[in-house]
Design an enzyme around this catalytic site. Structure first.
Site, mmCIF file in Angstrom:
data_model
loop_
_atom_site.group_PDB
_atom_site.id
_atom_site.type_symbol
_atom_site.label_atom_id
_atom_site.label_comp_id
_atom_site.label_asym_id
_atom_site.label_seq_id
_atom_site.Cartn_x
_atom_site.Cartn_y
_atom_site.Cartn_z
ATOM 1 C CB ALA A 1 -11.288 -11.214 1.523
ATOM 2 C CB SER B 1 -0.980 -0.007 1.176
ATOM 3 O OG SER B 1 -1.930 -1.025 0.982
ATOM 4 C CE LYS C 1 -8.953 -5.986 6.124
ATOM 5 N NZ LYS C 1 -9.195 -6.696 4.873
ATOM 6 C CG ASN D 1 -11.073 -1.896 3.605
ATOM 7 O OD1 ASN D 1 -12.035 -1.138 3.548
ATOM 8 N ND2 ASN D 1 -10.420 -2.280 2.530
ATOM 9 C CB ALA E 1 -17.630 -16.946 4.682
ATOM 10 N N GLY E 2 -14.247 -15.494 5.269
ATOM 11 C CA GLY E 2 -13.491 -14.734 6.271
ATOM 12 C C GLY E 2 -13.708 -13.250 6.002
ATOM 13 C CG ASP F 1 -10.992 -5.434 1.619
ATOM 14 O OD1 ASP F 1 -10.076 -4.889 0.974
ATOM 15 O OD2 ASP F 1 -10.835 -5.917 2.757
ATOM 16 N N GLY G 1 -6.674 -11.276 -8.522
ATOM 17 C CA GLY G 1 -6.768 -10.537 -7.254
ATOM 18 C C GLY G 1 -6.050 -9.191 -7.222
HETATM 19 P P1 NAD Z 1 -9.344 -14.473 6.832
HETATM 20 O O1 NAD Z 1 -8.318 -15.061 7.753
HETATM 21 O O2 NAD Z 1 -10.315 -13.492 7.366
HETATM 22 O O3 NAD Z 1 -10.185 -15.676 6.140
HETATM 23 C C1 NAD Z 1 -9.521 -16.837 5.650
HETATM 24 C C2 NAD Z 1 -10.517 -17.670 4.849
HETATM 25 O O4 NAD Z 1 -9.792 -18.756 4.233
HETATM 26 C C3 NAD Z 1 -11.625 -18.280 5.690
HETATM 27 O O5 NAD Z 1 -12.807 -18.343 4.933
HETATM 28 C C4 NAD Z 1 -11.090 -19.691 5.972
HETATM 29 O O6 NAD Z 1 -12.124 -20.612 6.242
HETATM 30 C C5 NAD Z 1 -10.416 -19.990 4.642
HETATM 31 N N1 NAD Z 1 -9.356 -21.003 4.731
HETATM 32 C C6 NAD Z 1 -8.169 -20.864 5.373
HETATM 33 N N2 NAD Z 1 -7.445 -21.997 5.224
HETATM 34 C C7 NAD Z 1 -8.207 -22.852 4.492
HETATM 35 C C8 NAD Z 1 -8.014 -24.179 3.998
HETATM 36 N N3 NAD Z 1 -6.879 -24.849 4.219
HETATM 37 N N4 NAD Z 1 -9.002 -24.732 3.249
HETATM 38 C C9 NAD Z 1 -10.134 -24.046 2.986
HETATM 39 N N5 NAD Z 1 -10.372 -22.796 3.415
HETATM 40 C C10 NAD Z 1 -9.411 -22.220 4.158
HETATM 41 O O7 NAD Z 1 -8.492 -13.853 5.628
HETATM 42 P P2 NAD Z 1 -9.000 -12.750 4.572
HETATM 43 O O8 NAD Z 1 -8.562 -11.418 5.030
HETATM 44 O O9 NAD Z 1 -10.422 -13.009 4.254
HETATM 45 O O10 NAD Z 1 -8.084 -13.138 3.315
HETATM 46 C C11 NAD Z 1 -8.429 -14.214 2.440
HETATM 47 C C12 NAD Z 1 -7.627 -14.066 1.164
HETATM 48 O O11 NAD Z 1 -8.048 -12.848 0.504
HETATM 49 C C13 NAD Z 1 -6.130 -13.919 1.398
HETATM 50 O O12 NAD Z 1 -5.444 -14.696 0.453
HETATM 51 C C14 NAD Z 1 -5.852 -12.437 1.172
HETATM 52 O O13 NAD Z 1 -4.557 -12.220 0.639
HETATM 53 C C15 NAD Z 1 -6.909 -12.092 0.143
HETATM 54 N N6 NAD Z 1 -7.253 -10.642 0.163
HETATM 55 C C16 NAD Z 1 -7.024 -9.931 -0.954
HETATM 56 C C17 NAD Z 1 -7.336 -8.586 -0.994
HETATM 57 C C18 NAD Z 1 -7.081 -7.799 -2.242
HETATM 58 O O14 NAD Z 1 -7.125 -6.568 -2.198
HETATM 59 N N7 NAD Z 1 -6.846 -8.473 -3.372
HETATM 60 C C19 NAD Z 1 -7.934 -7.957 0.120
HETATM 61 C C20 NAD Z 1 -8.180 -8.727 1.286
HETATM 62 C C21 NAD Z 1 -7.821 -10.091 1.282
#
Ligand code: NAD
Length: 289
Positions: free
Chosen positions: A139, A26, A75, A96, A136-137, A111, A258
């Site tokens: 993002a 960023s 967040k 965010n 469903a984390g 996001d 992404g």
């Molecule tokens: P988070 O920790 O809030 O959520 C993680 C998610 O991944 C959950 O749904 C979890 O159940 C799932 N998960 C983790 N390990 C798993 C596995 N082994 N099998 C199946 N599901 C699994 O994280 P987040 O902030 O939601 O980030 C998720 C992804 O989104 C990351 O890769 C992050 O880099 C990406 N992201 C990208 C942007 C962007 O601007 N492009 C912004 C935010 C997040």
């Protein structure tokens, strides 16, 4: 050196509060954009834990910091310390991006909007369509809420039965009720449901950590579930071309990687802070070099 000479007593400040934070792209993105656009502002990172939030929010507001991004682990925790939340941030339960204006700190979530804008720029119109969403984390929640607000007709979410699952079921019910979008949360282990949802979907989305390093040799959506013509989008940008995106491209499907979400959420932040239009193609060159 030129960057340091640019900073004076008039320079505005925006930033990012998170931990870990030193790897973030960023600062490179926003500082290059401000220099290109002639905005006298700097973007810095601040290592911040949830227990620091009440002090940081108050100090940034009192000292005239224009705004800041918020990333993990803050967040979901920051909302309670802000003066107002947008509808999207409230429904997502996550902020965010904060804008400080007229003595108030207002929490946004860019996001979901960044993801949806990237989809649109890649050629996908969401009104009345069906989405399959893996994860469903933070993002994933931002994406399903924004997609529902933007008019998606149905969203089938697949998540393992981990700590995110029950919260996702609860949030999905609330968002469904407020938007009229049909949202179903499935156990990721239900392969039959995944196959059926992929067969019926217009867009397949990965918002899980799978595909990101060190899980970059994996994808939650098997190649045989990607039917011809369906749109395929990823949130992961490390690596820039995930296994899911590579597989979809090889099959001839349209894709939305992404990195575009990352750029668009940044552009929406700059619009909120300084009412400028980030030059996406120029900044893409900077963050991907
Ligand atoms: P988070 O920790 O809030 O959520 C993680 C998610 O991944 C959950 O749904 C979890 O159940 C799932 N998960 C983790 N390990 C798993 C596995 N082994 N099998 C199946 N599901 C699994 O994280 P987040 O902030 O939601 O980030 C998720 C992804 O989104 C990351 O890769 C992050 O880099 C990406 N992201 C990208 C942007 C962007 O601007 N492009 C912004 C935010 C997040």
């Amino acid at each position: 050196m030129a960057e340091i000479e640019r900073i004076t007593g008039h320079t505005h400040l925006v930033g990012l509060i998170a931990n870990p934070i030193r790897h973030s792209k960023s600062p490179a993105m926003h500082n290059a954009s401000f220099a290109q656009q002639g905005v006298d502002a700097a973007y810095l990172v601040f290592e911040t834990e949830p227990e620091d939030l009440p002090y940081v929010v108050e100090a940034f507001k009192r000292t005239g910091v224009d705004g800041y991004n918020v990333s993990m682990p803050n967040k979901m925790a920051i909302g309670q310390y802000l003066d107002e939340l947008t509808d999207a941030a409230r429904l997502m339960g996550a902020v965010n991006c904060v804008v400080n204006k007229d003595g108030k700190s207002v929490g946004h979530n860019t996001d979901g909007a960044g993801f949806m804008r990237n989809l649109k720029e890649c050629g996908f119109e969401c009104k009345g369509k069906k989405m399959v969403l893996m994860g469903a984390g933070g993002a994933g929640s931002a994406i399903f809420v924004q997609a529902a607000l933007d008019g998606m007709a149905q969203i089938d979410i697949f998540n393992p039965k981990d700590s995110f699952f029950d919260g996702a079921v609860e949030r999905a019910a609330k968002v469904s009720e407020e938007t009229g979008c049909k949202i179903i949360v499935h156990d990721l282990a239900d392969r039959e449901a995944l196959k059926k949802a992929c067969d019926e979907a217009d867009v397949l989305v990965n918002a899980s950590k799978v595909g990101m390093k060190p899980m970059d040799d994996q994808s939650l959506i098997p190649a045989e579930f990607i039917k011809p013509g369906v749109f395929v989008a990823d949130t992961v940008y490390n690596p820039q071309e995930t296994l899911l995106i590579k597989t979809a491209k090889e099959k001839g499907n349209p894709v939305a990687p992404g990195i575009g979400m990352m750029l668009w959420q940044g552009a929406i932040g700059e619009k909120l802070w300084y009412d400028i239009d980030m030059d996406i193609d120029y900044i893409r060159g900077i963050v991907t070099e």
